[in-house]
Motif scaffolding. Structure first.
Motif, PDB file in Angstrom:
ATOM      1  N   ARG A 166      -2.380   1.138  -0.628  1.00 39.24           N
ATOM      2  CA  ARG A 166      -0.832   0.394  -0.424  1.00 39.24           C
ATOM      3  C   ARG A 166       0.106   1.720  -0.402  1.00 39.24           C
ATOM      4  N   HIS A 167      -0.300   2.706  -1.080  1.00 36.46           N
ATOM      5  CA  HIS A 167       0.633   3.891  -0.967  1.00 36.46           C
ATOM      6  C   HIS A 167       0.280   4.596   0.300  1.00 36.46           C
ATOM      7  N   ASP A 191     -10.281  -0.022  10.745  1.00 36.30           N
ATOM      8  CA  ASP A 191     -10.875  -1.101  11.043  1.00 36.30           C
ATOM      9  C   ASP A 191     -12.408  -1.349  10.556  1.00 36.30           C
ATOM     10  N   LYS A 192     -13.111  -0.139  10.526  1.00 36.97           N
ATOM     11  CA  LYS A 192     -14.528  -0.322  10.371  1.00 36.97           C
ATOM     12  C   LYS A 192     -14.617  -0.435   8.847  1.00 36.97           C
ATOM     13  N   TYR A 193     -13.867   0.133   8.146  1.00 36.21           N
ATOM     14  CA  TYR A 193     -14.010   0.092   6.409  1.00 36.21           C
ATOM     15  C   TYR A 193     -13.007  -0.828   5.904  1.00 36.21           C
ATOM     16  N   SER A 194     -12.610  -1.473   6.590  1.00 35.79           N
ATOM     17  CA  SER A 194     -11.572  -2.421   5.901  1.00 35.79           C
ATOM     18  C   SER A 194     -11.751  -3.972   6.587  1.00 35.79           C
ATOM     19  N   VAL A 195     -10.992  -5.044   5.805  1.00 39.50           N
ATOM     20  CA  VAL A 195     -11.042  -6.395   6.392  1.00 39.50           C
ATOM     21  C   VAL A 195      -9.842  -6.901   6.198  1.00 39.50           C
ATOM     22  N   GLU A 196      -9.396  -7.863   7.035  1.00 37.85           N
ATOM     23  CA  GLU A 196      -8.269  -8.681   6.708  1.00 37.85           C
ATOM     24  C   GLU A 196      -8.101  -9.253   5.540  1.00 37.85           C
ATOM     25  N   ASN A 197      -6.647  -9.123   4.910  1.00 36.66           N
ATOM     26  CA  ASN A 197      -6.354  -9.751   3.693  1.00 36.66           C
ATOM     27  C   ASN A 197      -4.973 -10.101   3.854  1.00 36.66           C
ATOM     28  N   ASP A 198      -4.406 -10.253   2.577  1.00 38.70           N
ATOM     29  CA  ASP A 198      -2.963 -10.665   2.571  1.00 38.70           C
ATOM     30  C   ASP A 198      -2.076  -9.253   2.718  1.00 38.70           C
ATOM     31  N   PHE A 199      -0.631  -9.489   3.042  1.00 36.81           N
ATOM     32  CA  PHE A 199       0.070  -8.353   3.160  1.00 36.81           C
ATOM     33  C   PHE A 199       0.266  -7.525   1.914  1.00 36.81           C
ATOM     34  N   VAL A 200       0.010  -6.207   2.122  1.00 32.42           N
ATOM     35  CA  VAL A 200      -0.078  -5.259   0.913  1.00 32.42           C
ATOM     36  C   VAL A 200       1.106  -4.885   0.310  1.00 32.42           C
ATOM     37  N   TRP A 201       2.344  -5.128   0.888  1.00 27.55           N
ATOM     38  CA  TRP A 201       3.763  -4.838   0.092  1.00 27.55           C
ATOM     39  C   TRP A 201       4.254  -6.068  -0.448  1.00 27.55           C
ATOM     40  N   PHE A 228       7.499  -7.124   9.299  1.00 24.74           N
ATOM     41  CA  PHE A 228       6.272  -6.265   9.692  1.00 24.74           C
ATOM     42  C   PHE A 228       5.034  -7.274  10.025  1.00 24.74           C
ATOM     43  N   PRO A 229       5.532  -7.826  11.166  1.00 22.14           N
ATOM     44  CA  PRO A 229       4.494  -8.907  11.761  1.00 22.14           C
ATOM     45  C   PRO A 229       2.962  -8.344  11.708  1.00 22.14           C
ATOM     46  N   ARG A 230       2.056  -9.197  11.484  1.00 22.48           N
ATOM     47  CA  ARG A 230       0.479  -8.663  11.525  1.00 22.48           C
ATOM     48  C   ARG A 230       0.216  -7.963  12.949  1.00 22.48           C
ATOM     49  N   GLU A 231       0.798  -8.589  14.062  1.00 28.45           N
ATOM     50  CA  GLU A 231       0.293  -8.124  15.152  1.00 28.45           C
ATOM     51  C   GLU A 231       0.743  -6.745  15.581  1.00 28.45           C
ATOM     52  N   ASP A 232       1.782  -6.370  15.104  1.00 26.78           N
ATOM     53  CA  ASP A 232       2.331  -5.021  15.049  1.00 26.78           C
ATOM     54  C   ASP A 232       1.904  -3.952  14.207  1.00 26.78           C
ATOM     55  N   TYR A 292      -2.090  -5.593   6.610  1.00 32.37           N
ATOM     56  CA  TYR A 292      -2.745  -6.695   6.196  1.00 32.37           C
ATOM     57  C   TYR A 292      -4.209  -6.577   6.128  1.00 32.37           C
ATOM     58  N   ARG A 293      -4.850  -5.303   5.310  1.00 31.51           N
ATOM     59  CA  ARG A 293      -5.796  -5.063   5.031  1.00 31.51           C
ATOM     60  C   ARG A 293      -6.432  -4.680   3.758  1.00 31.51           C
ATOM     61  N   VAL A 294      -7.434  -4.889   3.423  1.00 31.98           N
ATOM     62  CA  VAL A 294      -8.037  -4.356   1.970  1.00 31.98           C
ATOM     63  C   VAL A 294      -9.459  -3.593   2.167  1.00 31.98           C
ATOM     64  N   MET A 295      -9.927  -2.697   1.499  1.00 35.96           N
ATOM     65  CA  MET A 295     -11.255  -1.944   1.746  1.00 35.96           C
ATOM     66  C   MET A 295     -12.360  -2.979   1.667  1.00 35.96           C
ATOM     67  N   ARG A 296     -13.123  -2.834   2.506  1.00 38.82           N
ATOM     68  CA  ARG A 296     -14.424  -3.738   2.703  1.00 38.82           C
ATOM     69  C   ARG A 296     -15.032  -3.852   1.465  1.00 38.82           C
ATOM     70  N   TYR A 297     -15.264  -2.966   0.685  1.00 38.47           N
ATOM     71  CA  TYR A 297     -16.123  -3.032  -0.542  1.00 38.47           C
ATOM     72  C   TYR A 297     -15.409  -3.534  -1.774  1.00 38.47           C
ATOM     73  N   GLU A 298     -13.864  -3.719  -1.524  1.00 41.08           N
ATOM     74  CA  GLU A 298     -13.116  -4.422  -2.683  1.00 41.08           C
ATOM     75  C   GLU A 298     -13.333  -5.788  -2.367  1.00 41.08           C
ATOM     76  N   LYS A 299     -13.221  -6.120  -1.167  1.00 38.49           N
ATOM     77  CA  LYS A 299     -13.243  -7.560  -0.834  1.00 38.49           C
ATOM     78  C   LYS A 299     -14.874  -8.263  -0.940  1.00 38.49           C
ATOM     79  N   ASP A 300     -15.792  -7.376  -0.609  1.00 44.68           N
ATOM     80  CA  ASP A 300     -17.269  -7.678  -1.159  1.00 44.68           C
ATOM     81  C   ASP A 300     -17.272  -7.952  -2.465  1.00 44.68           C
TER      82      ASP A 300
END
Length: 183
Positions: A111-112, A146-156, A164-168, A173-181
């Motif tokens: 996030r930082h 993209d490879k090491y993260s997955v979609e998630n909620d807005f981080v800020w 800060f729309p998702r498309e741009d 709107y990501r979180v590390m894959r290992y955190e989601k898993d």
């Protein structure tokens, strides 16, 4: 108003008095008592306030003063943007490559650090000609993210999300894959 948004207001308030000296200096980032000052920092503070619908008369007056100084020192502004983009690209790349191999990097670090990616986007929007040379490098880093993260909620903060729309700004709107898993 969140503490971060209050800092954005203070950042813009301090910017007009610091900007000319900063543009004429050799600093890419200028350390001030309360924050690190840069062209990208100015763009980010304004974008966040605008996104949270917090542009009042004082903020707008500060922004106009910033624009006047920026217009007067166009070449210096462009040079600072180029230098900062290059520096932030290196920092972002170091972070991306580091978390790709380190499954213990907490989302708070992401996030930082994603702030660097947003600032690069804003610097590019401000002056695309100076950042075109880095397009291939940023694309490679985006693929790693993209490879090491997955979609998630807005981080800020939710207050700034509308700007800060998702498309741009998909990387916000990501979180590390290992955190989601791991959840």
């Amino acid at each position: 108003m969140t503490e971060m948004l209050k800092r954005d207001v203070e950042y813009l308030k301090a910017s007009p008095s610091e900007l000319e000296a900063y543009l004429l200096s050799h600093d890419i980032i200028r350390q001030l008592p309360d924050f690190s000052f840069s062209a990208g920092g100015i763009l980010l503070a304004y974008k966040r306030l605008e996104s949270a619908s917090l542009i009042n008369e004082q903020v707008e007056a500060n922004w106009k003063e910033i624009q006047t100084i920026r217009d007067h020192w166009k070449t210096a502004w462009a040079t600072k943007c180029h230098q900062e983009y290059k520096m932030r690209l290196r920092q972002w790349g170091d972070f991306i490559l580091g978390f790709a191999s380190d499954k213990n990097e907490p989302s708070t670090a992401f996030r930082h650090q994603v702030r660097n990616r947003v600032i690069m986007h804003l610097l590019d929007s401000s002056n695309p000609a100076i950042t075109a040379e880095f397009a291939e490098s940023i694309q490679r880093k985006d693929k790693i993210l993209d490879k090491y993260s997955v979609e998630n909620d807005f981080v800020w903060e939710k207050e700034v999300q509308p700007g800060f729309p998702r498309e741009d700004y998909w990387y916000l709107y990501r979180v590390m894959r290992y955190e989601k898993d791991g959840k």
